[in-house]
Write a protein that holds these residues in place. Structure first.
Motif, PDB file in Angstrom:
ATOM      1  N   ASN A   1      36.001  53.231 -51.010  1.00  0.00           N
ATOM      2  CA  ASN A   1      36.133  54.503 -51.720  1.00  0.00           C
ATOM      3  C   ASN A   1      34.980  54.724 -52.694  1.00  0.00           C
ATOM      4  N   ASP A   2      34.583  53.654 -53.379  1.00  0.00           N
ATOM      5  CA  ASP A   2      33.441  53.778 -54.293  1.00  0.00           C
ATOM      6  C   ASP A   2      32.170  54.129 -53.523  1.00  0.00           C
ATOM      7  N   HIS A   3      32.013  53.524 -52.361  1.00  0.00           N
ATOM      8  CA  HIS A   3      30.854  53.817 -51.513  1.00  0.00           C
ATOM      9  C   HIS A   3      30.871  55.281 -51.086  1.00  0.00           C
ATOM     10  N   ASN A   4      32.033  55.791 -50.692  1.00  0.00           N
ATOM     11  CA  ASN A   4      32.149  57.192 -50.301  1.00  0.00           C
ATOM     12  C   ASN A   4      31.893  58.122 -51.486  1.00  0.00           C
ATOM     13  N   ALA A   5      32.401  57.731 -52.671  1.00  0.00           N
ATOM     14  CA  ALA A   5      32.187  58.556 -53.863  1.00  0.00           C
ATOM     15  C   ALA A   5      30.714  58.587 -54.251  1.00  0.00           C
ATOM     16  N   PHE A   6      30.046  57.451 -54.132  1.00  0.00           N
ATOM     17  CA  PHE A   6      28.609  57.397 -54.414  1.00  0.00           C
ATOM     18  C   PHE A   6      27.841  58.317 -53.463  1.00  0.00           C
ATOM     19  N   LEU A   7      28.231  58.285 -52.201  1.00  0.00           N
ATOM     20  CA  LEU A   7      27.572  59.127 -51.205  1.00  0.00           C
ATOM     21  C   LEU A   7      27.791  60.602 -51.530  1.00  0.00           C
TER      22      LEU A   7
ATOM     23  N   LEU B   1      25.643  62.025 -54.317  1.00  0.00           N
ATOM     24  CA  LEU B   1      24.248  62.313 -53.997  1.00  0.00           C
ATOM     25  C   LEU B   1      24.076  63.708 -53.403  1.00  0.00           C
ATOM     26  N   LEU B   2      25.136  64.228 -52.812  1.00  0.00           N
ATOM     27  CA  LEU B   2      25.056  65.520 -52.147  1.00  0.00           C
ATOM     28  C   LEU B   2      25.392  66.644 -53.127  1.00  0.00           C
ATOM     29  N   PRO B   3      24.752  67.782 -53.000  1.00  0.00           N
ATOM     30  CA  PRO B   3      25.069  68.909 -53.902  1.00  0.00           C
ATOM     31  C   PRO B   3      26.430  69.502 -53.576  1.00  0.00           C
ATOM     32  N   ASP B   4      27.038  70.118 -54.577  1.00  0.00           N
ATOM     33  CA  ASP B   4      28.318  70.790 -54.354  1.00  0.00           C
ATOM     34  C   ASP B   4      28.146  72.038 -53.497  1.00  0.00           C
ATOM     35  N   ARG B   5      27.015  72.715 -53.674  1.00  0.00           N
ATOM     36  CA  ARG B   5      26.747  73.923 -52.910  1.00  0.00           C
ATOM     37  C   ARG B   5      25.309  73.917 -52.418  1.00  0.00           C
ATOM     38  N   TYR B   6      25.102  74.569 -51.286  1.00  0.00           N
ATOM     39  CA  TYR B   6      23.768  74.725 -50.726  1.00  0.00           C
ATOM     40  C   TYR B   6      23.396  76.201 -50.778  1.00  0.00           C
ATOM     41  N   PRO B   7      22.168  76.524 -51.166  1.00  0.00           N
ATOM     42  CA  PRO B   7      21.792  77.942 -51.270  1.00  0.00           C
ATOM     43  C   PRO B   7      21.750  78.656 -49.935  1.00  0.00           C
ATOM     44  N   ALA B   8      21.652  77.897 -48.853  1.00  0.00           N
ATOM     45  CA  ALA B   8      21.574  78.499 -47.523  1.00  0.00           C
ATOM     46  C   ALA B   8      22.133  77.494 -46.524  1.00  0.00           C
TER      47      ALA B   8
ATOM     48  N   ALA C   1      17.832  75.352 -44.029  1.00  0.00           N
ATOM     49  CA  ALA C   1      17.055  74.532 -44.957  1.00  0.00           C
ATOM     50  C   ALA C   1      17.268  73.059 -44.627  1.00  0.00           C
ATOM     51  N   LEU C   2      16.206  72.255 -44.828  1.00  0.00           N
ATOM     52  CA  LEU C   2      16.266  70.844 -44.474  1.00  0.00           C
ATOM     53  C   LEU C   2      16.243  69.974 -45.723  1.00  0.00           C
ATOM     54  N   TYR C   3      17.060  68.910 -45.671  1.00  0.00           N
ATOM     55  CA  TYR C   3      17.113  67.930 -46.750  1.00  0.00           C
ATOM     56  C   TYR C   3      17.207  66.539 -46.132  1.00  0.00           C
ATOM     57  N   ARG C   4      16.846  65.564 -46.955  1.00  0.00           N
ATOM     58  CA  ARG C   4      17.006  64.172 -46.527  1.00  0.00           C
ATOM     59  C   ARG C   4      17.921  63.454 -47.510  1.00  0.00           C
ATOM     60  N   LEU C   5      18.931  62.782 -46.968  1.00  0.00           N
ATOM     61  CA  LEU C   5      19.820  61.922 -47.751  1.00  0.00           C
ATOM     62  C   LEU C   5      19.456  60.481 -47.444  1.00  0.00           C
ATOM     63  N   ARG C   6      19.056  59.762 -48.488  1.00  0.00           N
ATOM     64  CA  ARG C   6      18.646  58.363 -48.311  1.00  0.00           C
ATOM     65  C   ARG C   6      19.426  57.496 -49.314  1.00  0.00           C
ATOM     66  N   PRO C   7      20.640  57.096 -48.963  1.00  0.00           N
ATOM     67  CA  PRO C   7      21.491  56.408 -49.942  1.00  0.00           C
ATOM     68  C   PRO C   7      20.960  55.057 -50.395  1.00  0.00           C
TER      69      PRO C   7
ATOM     70  N   ALA D   1      17.946  46.404 -62.297  1.00  0.00           N
ATOM     71  CA  ALA D   1      19.140  47.258 -62.320  1.00  0.00           C
ATOM     72  C   ALA D   1      18.797  48.698 -61.978  1.00  0.00           C
ATOM     73  N   SER D   2      17.906  48.891 -61.045  1.00  0.00           N
ATOM     74  CA  SER D   2      17.454  50.231 -60.711  1.00  0.00           C
ATOM     75  C   SER D   2      18.536  50.996 -59.950  1.00  0.00           C
ATOM     76  N   PHE D   3      18.536  52.322 -60.124  1.00  0.00           N
ATOM     77  CA  PHE D   3      19.497  53.167 -59.428  1.00  0.00           C
ATOM     78  C   PHE D   3      19.126  53.306 -57.958  1.00  0.00           C
ATOM     79  N   TYR D   4      20.143  53.637 -57.162  1.00  0.00           N
ATOM     80  CA  TYR D   4      19.950  53.811 -55.728  1.00  0.00           C
ATOM     81  C   TYR D   4      20.211  55.264 -55.350  1.00  0.00           C
ATOM     82  N   GLY D   5      19.655  55.644 -54.210  1.00  0.00           N
ATOM     83  CA  GLY D   5      19.992  56.909 -53.603  1.00  0.00           C
ATOM     84  C   GLY D   5      19.067  58.044 -53.964  1.00  0.00           C
ATOM     85  N   SER D   6      18.823  58.924 -52.965  1.00  0.00           N
ATOM     86  CA  SER D   6      18.005  60.109 -53.215  1.00  0.00           C
ATOM     87  C   SER D   6      18.428  61.220 -52.273  1.00  0.00           C
ATOM     88  N   PHE D   7      18.225  62.432 -52.726  1.00  0.00           N
ATOM     89  CA  PHE D   7      18.479  63.631 -51.924  1.00  0.00           C
ATOM     90  C   PHE D   7      17.285  64.542 -52.128  1.00  0.00           C
ATOM     91  N   THR D   8      16.525  64.800 -51.053  1.00  0.00           N
ATOM     92  CA  THR D   8      15.223  65.448 -51.168  1.00  0.00           C
ATOM     93  C   THR D   8      15.126  66.639 -50.228  1.00  0.00           C
TER      94      THR D   8
END
Length: 697
Positions: free
Chosen positions: A455-461, A464-471, A524-530, A540-547
């Motif tokens: 569940n924590d893994h799913n919540a982390f994922l 990373l994703l936005p609540d809304r997409y402009p398109a 529109a295109l995005y990349r999710l790289r958890p 202790a660096s943070f993980y994950g990116s959404f670009t």
């Protein structure tokens, strides 16, 4: 008129049997809970079982809304849900050309340009019906929970003719963690076991009494089980059929009619099975499981779930090891742990109704022995203790718990002969119950912790994703271990079967991903790289990116790089630049730009990538390169602890229609950190040390 017989020996066999059953429990009642004169048909055992069913139904719904709100993390759940949504849309298959290569769902095979799931339609149809009727698929697993409890009671009552044992068996099943977990998931294992339990009870009753409703219902249950897990159906129902026919050996004239009614009940489902296989695999006798990959079958040797996946070497040694680990882990999934196993052993050796007990033991042996030859049992070993448990063996659970309940009943009755039984029996029973509760409770935390990690893994994922997409958007999913199925590493990232959702999730196929924008115009295109590490040099660096991504296409593409060499506080510019160099590489072609002290530790360079032949040293031609390929822009800097490296790897492909080049930028960042050479390339951003700008020349 002839005189009716009055002595017990002279009464008809059927009449004697009914009367004997009514006297089999204390006070002339079955198991102490029989129905006396004038008593309502809704007897005390039925009410008790109904309450247990309601509790199981409720627990399933609660767990689906809380602990298992996003499933167990098993990617197979996505395949069942997808097939259910396909049925709701009126489709059995999907167009392969539409799905390939970026949107192909997990666990799908292909025939004649159409994709089909590896699973039969029984369980997906129930999920779809639940969605259509109740607006959610959660009701289907909850109904399975209640039905399994009721079926266990009916089967135990039919075989052992003791209401108390049957109620206890139903309670043991409802409280077993393996049942609680699997009746809260959109997987077919629990539904298969519950259906076989209900079908077995109905078939045995119908064979004994000749009741057409039982025979039709049992046959229908057997047929539906073939639409769920046909191998389980064969393992369980073979023994049931042999037992029923053996009991009818003295009534040979009754066999054809009773078999006929059961076959009549099963016939519609068998017809559905044959038609379904014919439509999706091209042959009525070819199951989707093996049609998707011939190596996905029983027996030893190389095994594989899909042609795109690695091959698994299944050996006899692995099979025996899996069996040993399954038997070791199983008590932790039963209510009462090893105590219930011991009680089952007592129930198995009791003298009364020996043939019925032999049927239960034979069913357990058939399931355990059958899955000795299934490679998935070895593949599932890591999750036996705190994952999904011995889920392939769920069909053996009901017989074990029926034997355990009867064993407890036998011990309780035998203890009546002990001195001071009125005191000792309740005390001993209380101690046993408390022990069973403690053993069950001690096994639960590990399973809950494992699911909380999911569940924590799913919540982390999700974070990373936005609540809304402009398109309308496409999200390219880039796991650390490449996969062409987004559901394998992240089973919650699912697409609608028609790919009409506002957000689509696409697999990252490396350089070929550069062609994705042409497949989904207007999105529109995005990349999710958890798994991206913000700074691999920081512990202790943070993980994950959404670009956000951008496509650049043309005959000539300009790549401009600016590398700023890192330096320690006391380091001079010349020291930082010594031996450092930037480079641009495409296949075997590389352009190198060494750092110079005069440039103040900054490398500024431009390379043009052209679809034709290069015109000079500042150009790279792709004529000799095999596309798609990665265009690599990198920086290397020697340090005392080893070289530090930064690379941005940009997907590059050629449009098949025009031959023009297409890039997807920014590319993936990778780093090698001094002192951590063994870790290899780490997924990490390269900016601001290495900045890459891509545009048309």
């Amino acid at each position: 008129m002839p005189r009716q017989p009055t002595s017990p020996a002279a009464r008809p066999a059927a009449d004697r049997r009914v009367r004997l059953r009514r006297r089999s429990g204390p006070g002339g009642r079955v198991g102490g809970w029989g129905r006396g004169p004038g008593r309502a048909a809704w007897s005390r055992p039925a009410v008790t079982v109904a309450v247990i069913c309601a509790c199981s139904f409720t627990v399933s719904l609660v767990l689906q809304a809380t602990l298992y709100r996003d499933g167990s993390g098993d990617a197979d759940e996505a395949a069942y849900v997808l097939q259910a949504r396909m049925l709701l849309d009126g489709h059995l298959t999907l167009d392969a050309a539409t799905m390939e290569p970026f949107f192909r769902p997990w666990l799908t095979g292909e025939h004649d340009g159409r994709l089909f799931t590896k699973y039969l339609p029984g369980w997906p149809a129930l999920l779809a019906a639940s969605q259509a009727v109740f607006g959610t698929m959660a009701v289907a697993p909850a109904l399975v929970a209640a039905g399994w409890v009721a079926g266990t009671y009916r089967l135990a009552r039919e075989l052992l003719d003791d209401a108390a044992s049957a109620v206890l068996a139903a309670a043991l099943l409802a409280g077993s963690p393996l049942v609680v977990v699997h009746t809260a998931l959109p997987l077919a294992y629990a539904c298969g076991a519950a259906t076989l339990t209900l079908a077995s009870a109905a078939l045995l009753r119908g064979a004994r009494t000749g009741a057409r409703r039982s025979l039709l219902g049992g046959g229908a249950g057997a047929g539906f089980a073939l639409l769920l897990r046909p191998f389980d159906a064969v393992l369980v129902l073979t023994g049931v059929v042999v037992f029923a026919l053996a009991r009818l050996r003295r009534q040979p004239r009754a066999i054809p009619a009773r078999v006929g009614w059961a076959v009549l009940g099963a016939a519609p489902f068998v017809a559905v099975l044959l038609v379904f296989c014919r439509l999706v695999t091209g042959s009525a006798l070819r199951m989707p499981l093996s049609a998707s990959d011939p190596l996905d079958r029983f027996g030893f040797g190389p095994r594989r779930i899909l042609p795109s996946e690695p091959t698994f070497a299944f050996t006899r040694h692995l099979a025996l090891r899996a069996l040993q680990q399954t038997c070791t882990a199983a008590p932790g999934w039963l209510f009462g742990g090893v105590v219930v196993v011991a009680l089952a052993a007592v129930g198995a050796v009791a003298a009364r109704r020996r043939a019925q007990r032999l049927l239960l033991v034979a069913t357990v042996a058939a399931v355990v022995g059958g899955y000795l030859f299934w490679w998935g049992s070895a593949f599932a070993m890591p999750g036996l203790r705190d994952g999904l448990g011995p889920h392939y063996h769920l069909a053996a659970l009901t017989p074990i718990l029926i034997l355990a309940a009867d064993g407890a009943r036998r011990l309780w009755s035998a203890a009546a002969a002990l001195p001071r039984a009125a005191v000792l029996r309740p005390t001993a029973a209380g101690v046993v119950v408390v022990t069973m509760v403690l053993l069950t409770a001690s096994a639960v935390p590990g399973k809950v912790d494992g699911q909380r990690w999911v569940n924590d893994h799913n919540a982390f994922l999700a974070a990373l994703l936005p609540d809304r997409y402009p398109a309308p958007a496409v999200v390219v999913v880039t796991p650390q271990v490449p996969s062409r199925y987004t559901q394998v590493p992240y089973q919650t990232l699912r697409n609608r079967p028609d790919l009409h959702g506002r957000v689509l999730y696409a697999a990252d196929l490396g350089p070929a991903t550069a062609t994705l924008p042409d497949r989904v115009p207007g999105r529109a295109l995005y990349r999710l790289r958890p798994d991206e590490i913000a700074d691999p040099a920081a512990p202790a660096s943070f993980y994950g990116s959404f670009t956000a991504l951008r496509q650049v296409g043309g005959e000539r593409i300009r790549v401009h790089l600016v590398a700023r060499l890192p330096a320690g506080p006391a380091a001079a510019a010349g020291a930082a630049a010594a031996g450092a160099a930037a480079y641009v590489r495409l296949g075997a072609q590389t352009r190198i730009f060494p750092a110079t002290p005069a440039a103040a530790s900054v490398i500024d360079a431009t390379v043009v990538v052209t679809s034709g032949e290069p015109a000079g040293a500042g150009e790279i031609g792709v004529g000799a390169a095999t596309l798609p390929e990665e265009l690599v822009v990198g920086l290397v800097q020697p340090t005392a602890a080893g070289p530090a490296r930064w690379e941005e790897r940009i997907p590059l492909a050629r449009r098949p229609t025009t031959g023009a080049l297409t890039l997807l930028t920014p590319g993936l960042g990778w780093r090698q950190v001094p002192g951590r050479a063994a870790a290899g390339w780490l997924p990490a951003p390269v900016r601001p040390t290495l900045a890459v700008a891509v545009g048309l020349d």
